[in-house]
Design a protein around this motif. Structure first.
Motif, mmCIF file in Angstrom:
data_model
loop_
_atom_site.group_PDB
_atom_site.id
_atom_site.type_symbol
_atom_site.label_atom_id
_atom_site.label_comp_id
_atom_site.label_asym_id
_atom_site.label_seq_id
_atom_site.Cartn_x
_atom_site.Cartn_y
_atom_site.Cartn_z
ATOM 1 N N THR A 86 0.793 -1.121 0.163
ATOM 2 C CA THR A 86 -0.142 0.115 -0.091
ATOM 3 C C THR A 86 1.028 1.291 0.012
ATOM 4 O OG1 THR A 86 -0.088 -0.050 2.371
ATOM 5 C CG2 THR A 86 -1.997 -1.215 1.064
ATOM 6 N N THR A 87 2.252 1.165 -0.533
ATOM 7 C CA THR A 87 3.112 2.291 -0.525
ATOM 8 C C THR A 87 2.561 3.250 -1.663
ATOM 9 O OG1 THR A 87 4.239 1.124 -1.987
ATOM 10 C CG2 THR A 87 4.869 0.836 0.437
ATOM 11 N N PRO A 88 2.956 4.393 -1.763
ATOM 12 C CA PRO A 88 2.918 5.019 -2.927
ATOM 13 C C PRO A 88 3.089 4.703 -4.146
ATOM 14 C CG PRO A 88 3.322 6.551 -0.890
ATOM 15 C CD PRO A 88 3.558 5.172 -0.772
ATOM 16 N N ASP A 89 4.342 3.784 -4.196
ATOM 17 C CA ASP A 89 4.849 3.353 -5.543
ATOM 18 C C ASP A 89 3.719 2.374 -6.251
ATOM 19 O OD1 ASP A 89 6.993 4.741 -5.255
ATOM 20 O OD2 ASP A 89 7.984 3.087 -4.099
ATOM 21 N N ALA A 90 2.798 1.871 -5.279
ATOM 22 C CA ALA A 90 2.062 0.905 -5.769
ATOM 23 C C ALA A 90 0.938 1.650 -6.668
ATOM 24 C CB ALA A 90 0.959 0.033 -4.655
ATOM 25 N N PHE A 91 0.593 2.886 -6.296
ATOM 26 C CA PHE A 91 -0.464 3.851 -6.960
ATOM 27 C C PHE A 91 0.205 4.533 -7.989
ATOM 28 C CE2 PHE A 91 -2.181 2.862 -2.800
ATOM 29 C CZ PHE A 91 -3.354 2.111 -3.138
ATOM 30 N N ARG A 92 1.346 4.465 -8.324
ATOM 31 C CA ARG A 92 2.129 5.495 -9.416
ATOM 32 C C ARG A 92 1.697 4.754 -10.742
ATOM 33 N NH1 ARG A 92 7.824 6.547 -8.112
ATOM 34 N NH2 ARG A 92 6.780 7.450 -6.312
ATOM 35 N N VAL A 93 1.304 5.905 -11.411
ATOM 36 C CA VAL A 93 1.014 5.484 -12.977
ATOM 37 C C VAL A 93 2.214 5.795 -13.846
ATOM 38 C CG1 VAL A 93 -0.655 6.497 -14.951
ATOM 39 C CG2 VAL A 93 -1.389 6.519 -12.558
ATOM 40 N N PRO A 94 2.405 4.727 -14.768
ATOM 41 C CA PRO A 94 3.551 4.995 -15.494
ATOM 42 C C PRO A 94 3.431 6.350 -16.548
ATOM 43 C CG PRO A 94 2.225 3.461 -16.221
ATOM 44 C CD PRO A 94 1.839 3.708 -14.956
ATOM 45 N N PRO A 95 4.488 6.881 -16.974
ATOM 46 C CA PRO A 95 4.333 8.023 -17.704
ATOM 47 C C PRO A 95 3.979 7.999 -19.153
ATOM 48 C CG PRO A 95 6.708 7.201 -17.477
ATOM 49 C CD PRO A 95 5.955 6.402 -16.595
ATOM 50 N N THR A 96 2.902 8.734 -19.548
ATOM 51 C CA THR A 96 2.269 8.565 -20.729
ATOM 52 C C THR A 96 2.674 9.158 -21.815
ATOM 53 O OG1 THR A 96 0.689 10.167 -20.184
ATOM 54 C CG2 THR A 96 -0.073 7.865 -19.410
ATOM 55 N N VAL A 97 2.608 8.884 -22.907
ATOM 56 C CA VAL A 97 3.008 9.869 -24.369
ATOM 57 C C VAL A 97 1.744 10.008 -24.864
ATOM 58 C CG1 VAL A 97 4.366 9.625 -26.271
ATOM 59 C CG2 VAL A 97 5.223 8.335 -24.097
ATOM 60 N N PRO A 98 1.752 11.211 -25.475
ATOM 61 C CA PRO A 98 0.579 11.648 -26.236
ATOM 62 C C PRO A 98 0.161 10.674 -27.517
ATOM 63 C CG PRO A 98 1.891 13.597 -25.959
ATOM 64 C CD PRO A 98 2.657 12.134 -25.363
ATOM 65 N N SER A 99 -0.859 10.108 -27.416
ATOM 66 C CA SER A 99 -0.657 9.018 -28.827
ATOM 67 C C SER A 99 -1.075 10.026 -30.102
ATOM 68 C CB SER A 99 -2.068 8.226 -28.633
ATOM 69 O OG SER A 99 -3.220 8.975 -28.576
ATOM 70 N N ARG A 100 -0.332 9.381 -31.191
ATOM 71 C CA ARG A 100 -0.483 10.160 -32.494
ATOM 72 C C ARG A 100 -1.527 9.422 -33.546
ATOM 73 N NH1 ARG A 100 5.299 10.749 -34.579
ATOM 74 N NH2 ARG A 100 4.219 11.297 -36.389
ATOM 75 N N PRO A 101 -2.403 9.777 -34.179
ATOM 76 C CA PRO A 101 -2.966 9.018 -35.229
ATOM 77 C C PRO A 101 -1.873 8.157 -36.164
ATOM 78 C CG PRO A 101 -3.149 11.083 -35.720
ATOM 79 C CD PRO A 101 -2.408 11.219 -34.593
ATOM 80 N N SER A 102 -2.644 7.081 -36.271
ATOM 81 C CA SER A 102 -1.758 6.077 -37.160
ATOM 82 C C SER A 102 -1.764 6.716 -38.801
ATOM 83 C CB SER A 102 -2.564 4.798 -37.478
ATOM 84 O OG SER A 102 -3.590 4.668 -37.924
ATOM 85 N N LYS A 103 -0.785 6.017 -39.474
ATOM 86 C CA LYS A 103 -0.773 6.383 -41.141
ATOM 87 C C LYS A 103 -1.865 6.112 -41.785
ATOM 88 C CE LYS A 103 4.283 6.368 -41.062
ATOM 89 N NZ LYS A 103 5.562 5.963 -41.370
ATOM 90 N N LEU A 104 -2.425 4.980 -41.379
ATOM 91 C CA LEU A 104 -3.610 4.565 -41.974
ATOM 92 C C LEU A 104 -4.841 5.463 -41.859
ATOM 93 C CD1 LEU A 104 -5.233 2.198 -43.807
ATOM 94 C CD2 LEU A 104 -5.680 1.321 -41.411
#
Length: 58
Positions: A3-21
């Motif tokens: 139940t440490t704060p590390d357990a609730f940490r969200v991984p860093p997110t990267v803005p998604s880009r539209p696919s080439k299709l």
């Protein structure tokens, strides 16, 4: 489970880009729209247009 704060940490997110299709699909829709707009010819309606031609009189 910890139940440490590390357990609730969200991984860093990267803005998604539209696919080439998706980009190709959107470009095709835009180009198709302009092709239809610029090549569409309206059919003459029965109520408008040129004046009726008088029949030749003998």
């Amino acid at each position: 489970m910890a139940t440490t704060p590390d357990a609730f940490r969200v991984p860093p997110t990267v803005p998604s880009r539209p696919s080439k299709l998706m980009l190709v699909l959107l470009a095709a829709i835009v180009v198709g729209f302009f092709v239809v707009i610029f090549t569409h010819k309206e059919a003459p309606s029965s109520g408008a247009g040129t004046a009726p031609v008088a029949a030749p009189q003998e």
